[in-house]
Write an enzyme that holds these catalytic residues in place. Structure first.
Site, PDB file in Angstrom:
ATOM      1  N   GLY A 189     -14.798 -32.372 -11.580  1.00  0.00           N
ATOM      2  CA  GLY A 189     -13.667 -31.442 -11.448  1.00  0.00           C
ATOM      3  C   GLY A 189     -14.003 -30.099 -12.042  1.00  0.00           C
ATOM      4  N   ASN A 190     -12.980 -29.281 -12.269  1.00  0.00           N
ATOM      5  CA  ASN A 190     -13.211 -27.994 -12.943  1.00  0.00           C
ATOM      6  C   ASN A 190     -11.967 -27.646 -13.756  1.00  0.00           C
ATOM      7  OD1 ASN A 190     -11.375 -26.331 -11.209  1.00  0.00           O
ATOM      8  ND2 ASN A 190     -12.801 -27.011  -9.628  1.00  0.00           N
ATOM      9  N   TYR A 191     -11.984 -26.504 -14.390  1.00  0.00           N
ATOM     10  CA  TYR A 191     -10.950 -26.171 -15.378  1.00  0.00           C
ATOM     11  C   TYR A 191      -9.695 -25.530 -14.792  1.00  0.00           C
ATOM     12  CZ  TYR A 191     -14.652 -26.897 -18.816  1.00  0.00           C
ATOM     13  OH  TYR A 191     -15.645 -27.435 -19.581  1.00  0.00           O
ATOM     14  N   SER A 192      -9.587 -25.432 -13.482  1.00  0.00           N
ATOM     15  CA  SER A 192      -8.412 -24.754 -12.926  1.00  0.00           C
ATOM     16  C   SER A 192      -7.123 -25.504 -13.289  1.00  0.00           C
ATOM     17  CB  SER A 192      -8.541 -24.646 -11.401  1.00  0.00           C
ATOM     18  OG  SER A 192      -7.336 -24.157 -10.864  1.00  0.00           O
TER      19      SER A 192
ATOM     20  N   ALA B  98      -9.719 -23.657  -6.861  1.00  0.00           N
ATOM     21  CA  ALA B  98     -11.123 -23.760  -7.276  1.00  0.00           C
ATOM     22  C   ALA B  98     -11.648 -25.052  -6.642  1.00  0.00           C
ATOM     23  CB  ALA B  98     -11.212 -23.811  -8.785  1.00  0.00           C
TER      24      ALA B  98
END
Ligand code: PMT
Length: 400
Positions: free
Chosen positions: A208-211, A276
């Protein structure tokens, strides 16, 4: 026009405070959400209980709640509002507003408020006519505040003249007309992607990512406030929206986001691609939890996801507007310009992790908008709610 609108109603110490009850009823009836902020003097004229019952929200008066010590954030309140209405506004409150004398919750909220402010004065005729009051009102006008002129008639002093607060129906009509003029996205359908995507490794793990989704949700709200019908395709995020003109579709992976966005796009007038999206996903995901003991070193084989922005850019028909984002860590301008062209976007919003307070998770962002004509506009660091307004202004300009 007032449906779903967030209105702060400031009530001050005037005999006309009783009319605040009718204003609240009228606004609530039209679907607005009303948050009352009352001055200490206002409470001498009308009870917070009456106002909170009608507005269905606790009335704010102090900086702290005496009961549990919670802090009433005038900054959050100022950002929440679509409009602030001060009715009735006494000569004292008008004077404090004109001079920034922030000695009560109403004035601090006013000073923090980014939304348009409406002021409905109420006072005796001589007070209203006095140069001091008139100069203060002129000062408020110069700040962009809208003065709802008082009417003429019999006043509480039994004198006859100008100073009687305008009727609640007229005040509500002023707000209505203001919002009607702001509806520059009415009849427009806007697709927005927001948040991260999760690419499954096994039943308990993902890439995943930090969005957080904050930027995309702020955009959805900003478009809806201006009359658009919004289709919000959101990756995994804790955020929810209650705006009646926003339909939220929850997805998890880039592939799900791609499928949903592509199926919606042909009916849209515009799309803002703020998500994102993971560029890669594991080629396959395990059915059962991968065990460290049996796997030892692990190599994930990743394959590229489809590019939603580029696919929509290919499909885009005459009249549709496509806005994308570029999140960069270096050489932001050249990467953004490259993405603008490669994905056939009409404009791109560059945010760089090199800037303090910009990008993922913050409540703020700092952006540069580059459009296909090459026009570049830099904006200062702002709250994401305000950043969204700047982006939607660009969208409206492009739709024209
Ligand atoms: O959600 P927040 O915490 O508020 O953070 C906001 C944000 C930083 C996520 C947001 O402002 C932002 O920059 N979003 C885009 C992030 C991104 O993936 O940028 P990119 O430069 O990798 O992608 C360029 C554009 O292509 C973006 O519009 C992106 O949505 C789109 N894209 C990318 C990959 C892909 N497979 N499909 C896409 O549509």
């Amino acid at each position: 026009m007032l449906k779903g609108k967030h209105i702060i109603l400031g009530v001050t110490g005037s005999i006309a405070a009783y009319k605040a009850a009718t204003i609240i009823r009228g606004l609530v009836k039209k679907g607005a959400e009303v948050q009352v902020v009352i001055t200490p003097a206002g409470k001498e004229f009308i009870t917070p209980l009456t106002l909170s019952t009608l507005s269905r929200n606790p009335v704010i008066s102090e900086f702290f709640s005496n009961r549990d010590g919670t802090w009433n954030s005038h900054v959050d309140l100022g950002l929440w509002a679509d409009a602030m209405l001060i009715a009735p506004a006494t000569a004292a409150t008008i004077g404090k507003m004109a001079n920034g004398i922030a000695d009560n919750m109403l004035i601090t909220t006013y000073l923090s408020c980014k939304a348009p402010v409406f002021v409905a004065p109420a006072m005796d005729l001589d007070m209203y006519a006095h140069q001091a009051t008139q100069q203060n009102l002129d000062r408020l006008r110069s700040f962009g505040n809208r003065i709802i002129e008082p009417g003429e008639g019999e006043l509480a002093s039994q004198l006859i003249g100008k100073g009687r607060m305008e009727d609640p129906e007229v005040i509500i009509a002023c707000l209505h007309d203001f919002f009607a003029a702001q509806q520059d996205l009415i009849d427009k359908k806007v697709l927005i992607t927001a948040g991260p995507t999760h690419e499954k490794i096994d039943p308990v793990r993902f890439i995943g990512n930090y969005s957080s989704g904050k930027m995309g949700f702020a955009l959805a709200e900003a478009c809806a406030r201006r009359g658009a019908e919004v289709f919000l395709v959101a990756g995994p995020t804790a955020l929810r929206t209650e705006h009646p003109r926003i339909t939220q579709f929850d997805v998890e992976s880039a592939e799900e986001m791609y499928q949903k966005a592509l199926s919606l796009f042909p009916q849209m007038d515009a799309a803002l691609l703020c998500a994102a999206v993971a560029d890669y996903r594991p080629e396959s995901s395990a059915e059962e939890k991968i065990k460290r003991e049996s796997t030892g070193d692990m190599i994930l084989h990743l394959v590229p996801n489809k590019d939603i922005a580029a696919s929509l850019g290919k499909q885009k028909r005459e009249g549709q507007v496509l806005g994308g984002f570029a999140l960069e860590t270096q050489d932001g301008m050249s990467h953004a310009q490259d993405k603008l062209k490669r994905k056939n976007l009409d404009f791109i919003v560059l945010n760089s992790l090199e800037d303090q307070g910009a990008g993922f998770r913050h409540d703020t962002n700092k952006i540069t908008i580059i459009d296909r004509t090459g026009e570049v506009t830099d904006y200062p660091l702002k709250n994401k709610t305000e950043v969204a307004v700047d982006i939607v202004n660009k969208l409206v300009e492009q739709l024209k």
